[in-house]
Design an enzyme around this catalytic site. Structure first.
Site, short mmCIF file in Angstrom:
data_model
loop_
_atom_site.label_atom_id
_atom_site.label_comp_id
_atom_site.label_asym_id
_atom_site.label_seq_id
_atom_site.Cartn_x
_atom_site.Cartn_y
_atom_site.Cartn_z
N GLY A 18 0.79 -1.23 0.00
CA GLY A 18 0.00 0.00 0.00
C GLY A 18 0.81 1.27 0.00
N ILE A 19 0.38 2.22 0.81
CA ILE A 19 0.98 3.55 0.82
C ILE A 19 2.42 3.52 1.32
CG2 ILE A 19 0.83 5.80 1.98
CD1 ILE A 19 -2.21 5.57 1.69
N TYR A 165 -10.17 4.31 16.01
CA TYR A 165 -9.22 4.82 15.02
C TYR A 165 -9.15 6.34 15.05
CZ TYR A 165 -6.92 5.62 10.53
OH TYR A 165 -6.05 6.04 9.55
#
Length: 269
Positions: A18-19, A165
């Site tokens: 991913g990132i 989160y």
């Protein structure tokens, strides 16, 4: 001032996919020495393969980044490989929804550990190494080092289904500002990137679960598209480079304009 990070040494966590992977690969492509760090050894090996050569500019480190000893070993491995560390990118994140009326203390503690505490611990260790490099004369005093933390718009959009989160993201943002203030006299800069409408692993999962989400997200993003992870990498490079040499303690939003309006839907970033 230059955007170049050529010849610099960077640690990037969450770098197996991913990132985080996009940032680490981008850094390597523009000439940095990069330690790809992640808890998933198999994924690191799959992604890097022979690229992680014993004498090359790309190295891999696997271990539980929530453990102090693992973090200390990561810093030591980086120094052994490249002799120094100039840039830290805390890209490791855990995203998980929850029932806001039933979120457990264990879940909240784990979200804080994964999204803030581990990054703060690693930042402290890396900052001490950066200071030692300055004291030894190995680093110009105006370029002591740069730390970049990835966080989320969830820090400011506390949606109920993302309570844990959101709290962890807000804690990460505040830790970024506090550490920036503490390290500014030593010329170590600490900044954050809060992103949305970027193709992360979590977004890929959401798009598979909800086929109509892509169109709704594009409609809610003023720039009218979902960005690739590599586009975020350029922003992180800016914050790691001399071009941002007078910027510290900032949380830069990279969201295609999403934060100009209301959240798209609970739990979607």
């Amino acid at each position: 001032m230059s955007l170049s990070i050529q010849g610099k040494t960077a640690i990037v966590t969450g770098a197996a996919r991913g990132i985080g992977l996009a940032i680490a690969r981008h850094f390597a492509a523009v000439g940095a020495n990069v330690m790809f760090a992640d808890s998933d050894e198999a994924a690191l090996e799959t992604e890097l393969g022979a690229d992680a050569a014993a004498e090359g500019p790309i190295r891999a480190f696997a271990g539980d980044l929530g453990q102090k000893l693992t973090l200390a070993n990561l810093v030591s491995a980086t120094i052994d490989a490249f002799d120094r560390v100039d840039i830290l990118v805390n890209a490791h994140r855990m995203v998980q929804g929850c029932d806001p009326l039933a979120v457990s203390e264990d879940m909240l503690a784990e979200m804080l550990r994964q999204n803030m505490i581990s990054g703060l611990r690693l930042s402290q260790m890396v900052a001490k190494r950066m200071l030692a490099q300055v004291e030894s004369g190995d680093t110009p005093p105006l370029q002591s080092g740069a730390i970049v933390n990835l966080t989320s718009l969830a820090a400011d959009w506390p949606q109920p289904q993302m309570l844990a989160y959101s709290i962890a993201s807000a804690a990460q943002a505040q830790a970024t500002r506090a550490l920036a203030s503490a390290l500014a006299p030593q010329r170590i800069r600490v900044n954050g990137v809060a992103f949305a409408s970027i193709m992360s692993n979590n977004m890929q999962l959401k798009l598979r679960e909800d086929p109509g989400l892509r169109d709704r997200m594009i409609a809610a993003t003023p720039l009218g598209r979902i960005a690739g992870a590599d586009e975020l990498a350029g922003t992180v490079q800016f914050l790691a480079s001399e071009a941002s040499g007078f910027i510290t303690g900032q949380i830069l939003r990279v969201d295609g304009g999403r934060s100009l309006g209301d959240p798209l839907a609970p739990g979607v970033y």
